[in-house]
Every structure is written in C-alpha cells, then in structure tokens.
Enzyme design. Structure first.
Site, PDB file in Angstrom:
ATOM      1  CE  LYS A 196      -4.241  -3.847   9.323  1.00 36.71           C
ATOM      2  NZ  LYS A 196      -4.595  -2.955   8.210  1.00 36.71           N
TER       3      LYS A 196
ATOM      4  CB  ALA B 179     -17.321  -6.350   4.889  1.00 39.50           C
TER       5      ALA B 179
ATOM      6  CE  LYS C 132      -3.492  -0.619   2.745  1.00 40.35           C
ATOM      7  NZ  LYS C 132      -4.623  -0.587   3.728  1.00 40.35           N
TER       8      LYS C 132
HETATM    9  N1  PHE Z   1      -6.711   0.672   8.641  1.00 39.62           N
HETATM   10  C1  PHE Z   1      -5.655   1.405   7.993  1.00 39.62           C
HETATM   11  C2  PHE Z   1      -5.271   0.686   6.698  1.00 39.62           C
HETATM   12  O1  PHE Z   1      -5.531  -0.498   6.515  1.00 39.62           O
HETATM   13  C3  PHE Z   1      -4.486   1.384   8.900  1.00 39.62           C
HETATM   14  C4  PHE Z   1      -3.764   2.651   9.258  1.00 39.62           C
HETATM   15  C5  PHE Z   1      -4.365   3.766   9.762  1.00 39.62           C
HETATM   16  C6  PHE Z   1      -2.414   2.666   9.109  1.00 39.62           C
HETATM   17  C7  PHE Z   1      -3.648   4.862  10.076  1.00 39.62           C
HETATM   18  C8  PHE Z   1      -1.657   3.773   9.445  1.00 39.62           C
HETATM   19  C9  PHE Z   1      -2.287   4.882   9.942  1.00 39.62           C
HETATM   20  O2  PHE Z   1      -4.716   1.295   5.815  1.00 39.62           O
END
Ligand code: PHE
Length: 351
Positions: A81, A242, A69
């Site tokens: 994560k 989801a 990402k």
């Molecule tokens: N839920 C977000 C994602 O999957 C995670 C995230 C939030 C990561 C804020 C860094 C800062 O992208």
C-alpha cells in the site's frame, strides 16, 4: 509513544520506502508487505495525517490488509500500500507534479510494487502517476486504456457479501426489506446505495460531508441518520464505507445491528474487536474478505483481459468466500476474523 523507529522495527512486512517530497512537503510511503503470492499491490491513499508516525502506521496496516485480501480471495497477488501524507499547507496546484514524482519512485522500484486508487485518489490521478510509473499502475481512466475507478466494483463485492450475511443470519440471501445503514457515501457507498435500492433493501446513511448529504436529498427511499446516532440506530446490517477503526471498544457496545458488512479497510481498531463483536452476537464480514471487488475487477480486466461483465461475474465469488469463512468459524468456534485469517495464512504458508 509510537515512534517511527519502533513502527519500522516491529512491522512484519518486507520493506518500507519513505520519501520526503521536498517540492510539495509531502511524505510518500510505500509499504511492501508480502510478495509471497505475487507482486505486492495496493492502492494509493492521499490525505493529511496528524503526524508521520500515523501515516506510516496506516500504510503498514493497509498493506497487511492487502496481503490478506488477495490470499483469502485466492488471487496471485501480494500485498502492499502507498500513503501520500500531505502537509497541512499543501498547495493543490502542486498535485499533478507530486503524482508524477511519485510515479517515478514507483518506476524506480522496478516492479516491486504496483498501485491503484484508494481514499483520496481516483482514476484521473492514476493517469498522472502512470505518465512516469507505467506499467505498474492500475485503474487509469478508460480513455487512457485503464479500467477506471474501483468504487462501483468494490460496492458490487460488498453487495454479494451482504447476501452471504443474510443467508447465514436468516437462511435467505434476499436483501429485500432488510435494513442497511451505510456509514460514508463516497465512491463505494454511492454505488452500494443504488444496488441496495434495486434489491429493495431499506437504506439508511450518514456522511460527515454536508455536500454529500445534500446531494442525496432527492434520492427516493433512503433516510439520513445523524452522526451521533449512527452506532445506536437499529438495523440488520451496519456497513462501514468510510475510514478505518470505527469498530472499537467504545462503538461496539452501542451497536444495534445483526451484522457488520461494509467496504472500508481496517474496520477493527484492534484485533480484540473481532472478539467483542462475536461476544455481542454480531456477525462480522471481515473487511479484507468483503472489499476485494475493486482490486479483483481491475486485475481481471487489465491483466487477465476479461471484459467488465466477465470481471464482475468473478466478483460473485465474494459470496462463497464469506459463506466458507462463516462455516469455518462456526465449526471451529472462532471469530469470523480468525477463520478468514487462518484461510489466508494457510495459503501464505505454502512454499
Ligand atoms: N483501494 C483498493 C483496495 O483497497 C486498492 C487497489 C485497487 C488495489 C486496484 C489494486 C488495484 O482494495
């Protein structure tokens, strides 16, 4: 059988931290996938899993998704994560202290991992984690100096991504009159519905939570689709918002959409599903390319000091990123997922 041992051995990430939190009975997993582009960062997912192996597998896959990402978006962040796997008899009264102990664990890693919200956690939880885990926690509530929940920003990125999809499919980015089916109306889906209605798209939705469906009853111009008809219902864009794994060998043959573009992480059950979509002529917006909006706004506001308006402006880049991915896929005759992965890997292989 998938064992914890084989999952740990076969994962290509940098390290996995597993803590059994005795007072709550929860397992805390912090999966650090890659620090190549920057500090490994990713949300904290909190839910119950059938067993520890499935929680670990989820953490590993989600962490890898974060690496891709940030790389695809050209951001200087690494991927990681956290998963907090709750026990079946979890006492919700123990939640604040569980989060504080989790914060202390993050703190003990000394900047090797930074977190924000994900499925099952919200800005209020980040406040609790930050009590012991600061400064490694994004998205505290605005009252506590954070940028708040990421749902609306993720939805904004998905919305810009949908424009790219329409441009590629129809030669016109407009969403007006296009039929979009949302699977899941959580914090991302809810904000996406508002953006789509404003753009005059035709909105269909499903959610497995009766309460969520009832709450949407009075929103004009949107239509409920029962769960058993979600995949078969004809639409222009199917938007998984989801949990992951919804695009698989059982569901892909049923789809009657032109494209898949949604906010959920890990939408493909296995890599071969990208080929299955491609073979059916369905344009797929790779999940990790289209759902960066939340993390992008959080990082832009909290680290780069941008205002919310400026951070949201940055999220428009999702459109260009996806158009580039579709173009590379077209030129190289590969799937959009392969194209996105190549773009990410080119950035990750630079010294
Ligand atoms: N839920 C977000 C994602 O999957 C995670 C995230 C939030 C990561 C804020 C860094 C800062 O992208």
């Amino acid at each position: 059988m998938t064992t914890i041992q084989s999952l740990l051995q076969q994962w290509d990430g940098e390290s996995t931290v597993i803590r059994h939190d005795r007072p709550s009975g929860a397992f805390i997993i912090i999966a650090i996938h890659s620090s190549h582009l920057g500090i490994p960062s990713g949300g904290t997912r909190m839910k119950m899993y059938p067993d520890l192996a499935q929680a670990l597998q989820d953490a590993h896959r989600l962490a890898q998704g974060m690496t891709l990402k940030f790389a695809v978006a050209g951001m200087k962040r690494g991927g990681g994560k956290a998963v907090i796997a709750l026990p079946p008899d979890f006492d919700p009264g123990g939640r604040p202290n569980l989060l504080r102990r989790y914060g202390a664990l993050i703190k003990s890693l000394n900047g090797a991992f930074e977190t924000g919200p994900d499925v099952g956690t919200a800005a209020e939880d980040m406040d609790l984690i930050a009590e012991t885990g600061a400064p490694h926690v994004f998205c505290r509530t605005p009252a506590n100096g954070g940028s708040g929940d990421t749902g609306p920003a993720t939805a904004l990125g998905v919305f810009h991504g949908m424009h790219a999809v329409c441009e590629r499919l129809f030669g016109d980015p407009a969403l007006a009159g296009r039929r979009v089916l949302l699977q899941g109306v959580g914090s991302v889906g809810r904000a996406l519905i508002d953006l789509l209605r404003e753009a005059e798209a035709e909105v269909l939705f499903n959610d497995i939570d009766r309460g969520v469906v009832d709450a949407l009853r009075d929103v004009p111009g949107i239509r409920f689709v029962p769960a058993e008809a979600v995949y078969e219902t004809p639409c222009d864009i199917f938007a998984p918002c989801a949990l992951g794994g919804v695009l698989n060998q059982d569901t892909i043959p049923k789809l009657r959409c032109r494209a898949v573009a949604g906010g959920a992480n890990n939408q493909l059950a296995e890599p071969a599903d990208a080929r299955r979509l491609h073979a059916r002529g369905i344009l797929y917006a790779p999940d990790y390319a289209i759902n960066i909006g939340g993390a992008m706004v959080a990082v832009s506001m909290e680290l780069d000091g941008l205002s919310r308006a400026e951070a949201e402006e940055r999220v428009k880049s999702v459109r260009g990123t996806l158009l580039h991915i579709f173009e590379v896929a077209g030129q190289e005759g590969c799937t959009s997922e392969e194209a996105a992965r190549r773009i990410a890997e080119a950035r990750l292989s630079r010294p």
